[in-house]
Each structure stands twice: as structure tokens, then as C-alpha cells.
Design an enzyme around this catalytic site. Structure first.
Site, short mmCIF file in Angstrom:
data_model
loop_
_atom_site.label_atom_id
_atom_site.label_comp_id
_atom_site.label_asym_id
_atom_site.label_seq_id
_atom_site.Cartn_x
_atom_site.Cartn_y
_atom_site.Cartn_z
NE ARG A 183 -3.54 0.12 2.53
CZ ARG A 183 -4.18 0.37 3.54
NH1 ARG A 183 -4.17 -0.14 4.22
NH2 ARG A 183 -5.27 1.51 3.25
CB CYS A 240 -1.74 4.11 9.20
SG CYS A 240 -3.40 4.82 9.92
#
Length: 284
Positions: A183, A240
Site C-alpha cells: 500500500r 496510516c
């Protein structure tokens, strides 16, 4: 008072303690009802369910119409009312757990510190550690007398998207991204339609804080592993996908004796909501 982690054996001794509140934070980002369904099947006695999407998050759209990310912070007043509904007072010991190595429980841990409540800990190893001790689960729901917790001076700090943007040029603080490496590199379009990371951010996958058994590494090991990322935690920013797993890195830093890092609550989901913000791809 427990302020970071607690083990299953210790928690088991306080299940009927009126000054302790236990909260089940199980969740699945892809299946919003999975956490409560799991809670209904079996949970630690006296535990209540904390919903990551509703109890631990606020409105996704701000008063100015801007997108704030997938899990923005709740309003402090609303969150205090939620805590009171769970029976939490100013002197309550709160314990949060999940079944994901603290992935979601750490969010509740951080939020309580955000409103000034220090007596909150995460069950180390979560439900797996509980069951490894052959400790029982129950199915009946707990109802507590409303509490009277008050908002006190925050024990944590946050930064805004504008501050993170300004830091790209200034480089006065280190941004640490808690997402998985694919990611971070921009290779997982299923979760992140706009892939990549904030320019200059370093990658520290939150699961790297855990042993193979799913418990937090010891303080010395965590301190050694964070050392290459930054010299001063007070000049670090944790982020995040949406401000949830970044709290796991913040908890790990506390365990390591490295307090002071800030949370960017909107994180990647808010960042890419504005196409004018820069995006980097590839490895560190």
C-alpha cells in the site's frame, strides 16, 4: 494503573471489578458488521462492544464540506458521552482488546488519552492470548450504570493535513506510514484507489511491532527498530490509511519508552481526497 499493555492473566482477575471497563474493538475494514457479529458469538465477560466506524470515529465530511478521511476523529464532547455510556468515570481502568494484535484496540487507547484519560491499556495478544490461557467467553451483553468521565488536558498531539503538507518542504518532522509495504508503494488499488505515500514518509508496518505470537515486542527491541526512522519521537508524525493503525505505532512507541510522536488523524484517505496534494510511489 495500566497505561500501555496488560496480560490476560491480570485482566482475568478484574472481570467483576466495578472500577474496570472492558471494551471489545473487533472490526473488519471490508465487512463493517463483522466485529459485532463476532462479539455476539463470544466475548470476554463484562465486555461491551466499541464500534470503530461509529463510536471511535466522527463524520467523514467537515463543516466546510471537505472530506476528512475514512475514520476522522469523533467530536470530543460526543466521545465523552460515548465513554459515559460505557460506564467510564475519571478513575476507571479501561482495557481494550481485539483479535488483530491490537490493530483496532490501539485506536481506543489513543482516543482515551486524547481526552486526558491515562488509565487505559490494550490486552497484549488480544482474544488469541485470552483463549490461549483457556479463559472463557460469554455471549450475554453487559449493561453498565452511566459514568461521569470528564474531559481533561490531552495526553497526545495531532497534526493537520496542512501541517503535513508544509513539512514536505521544511522536513522538520519525520512522517511514518503504518500501512503494509504494498500500500505504501502504491501497489494495492483494492484498498487504496489512489496509491502511494506522502512524499518523504518512511514505512513502518504496524504488524512489525508484534512477535510471531501476536504480542508486542519488548521495549528494547521496539526501541532498536524505531531508531533508524527518527532520532526524536517528538518530531515524528504517525499516519496510516485512516488514522487507526497509526495508533498501533504510537502505542509501540510508548511501550518502547519513546513518547511524544503526533498522529495525523486523516492520514492517507484524507490526503488523497484533495488531488492537489503530492503523492510519491515506490519504496522508501
Amino acid at each position: 494503573m495500566y497505561t500501555t499493555l496488560i496480560d490476560a492473566a491480570t485482566l482475568s482477575q478484574h472481570l467483576e471489578d466495578p472500577k474496570w471497563v472492558i471494551l471489545d474493538c473487533r472490526h473488519d475494514l471490508m465487512h463493517p458488521n463483522a466485529g459485532f457479529d463476532s462479539f455476539a458469538i463470544g466475548h470476554i465477560a463484562s465486555a461491551q462492544f466499541a464500534n470503530v466506524d461509529t463510536d471511535l470515529s466522527g463524520a467523514k465530511i467537515g463543516a466546510d464540506g471537505k472530506f476528512l478521511g475514512r475514520h476522522p476523529l469523533p467530536g470530543k464532547a460526543a466521545f465523552i458521552e460515548t465513554l459515559r455510556g460505557w460506564g467510564i468515570d475519571d478513575d476507571t481502568q479501561v482495557v481494550a482488546y481485539d483479535a488483530h494484535g491490537g490493530m483496532f484496540a490501539a485506536r481506543l487507547w489513543w482516543l482515551l488519552r486524547w481526552v486526558g484519560h491515562a488509565a487505559v491499556a490494550v490486552l497484549d495478544g488480544g482474544l488469541v492470548a485470552w483463549q490461549a490461557e483457556a479463559l472463557p467467553l460469554v455471549t450475554h451483553a453487559e449493561r453498565r450504570t452511566p459514568g461521569a468521565i470528564s474531559e481533561r488536558s490531552s495526553l497526545v498531539s495531532t497534526v493537520s493535513a496542512d501541517e503535513v503538507l508544509a513539512n514536505i518542504d521544511m522536513q522538520g518532522r519525520t512522517v511514518v506510514d503504518a500501512r503494509a509495504a504494498d500500500r505504501y508503494r502504491g501497489e494495492n488499488e483494492t484498498i487504496d484507489p489512489v496509491g502511494g505515500h506522502i512524499p518523504g514518509a518512511k514505512n513502518r508496518f504496524f504488524k512489525d511491532n508484534l512477535t510471531a505470537e501476536g504480542r508486542f515486542k519488548n521495549a528494547e527491541q521496539l526501541k532498536a527498530e524505531f531508531a533508524p526512522l527518527f532520532a526524536d519521537p517528538s518530531k515524528a508524525i504517525m499516519q496510516c490509511g485512516s488514522g487507526v493503525t497509526a495508533c498501533h505505532n504510537l502505542l509501540a512507541l510508548e511501550v518502547a519508552g519513546l513518547p511524544g510522536a503526533a498522529l495525523y488523524p486523516g492520514s492517507w484517505s484524507e490526503w488523497v481526497g484533495d488531488p492537489t496534494r503530492p503523492v510519491a510511489t515506490g519504496p522508501n
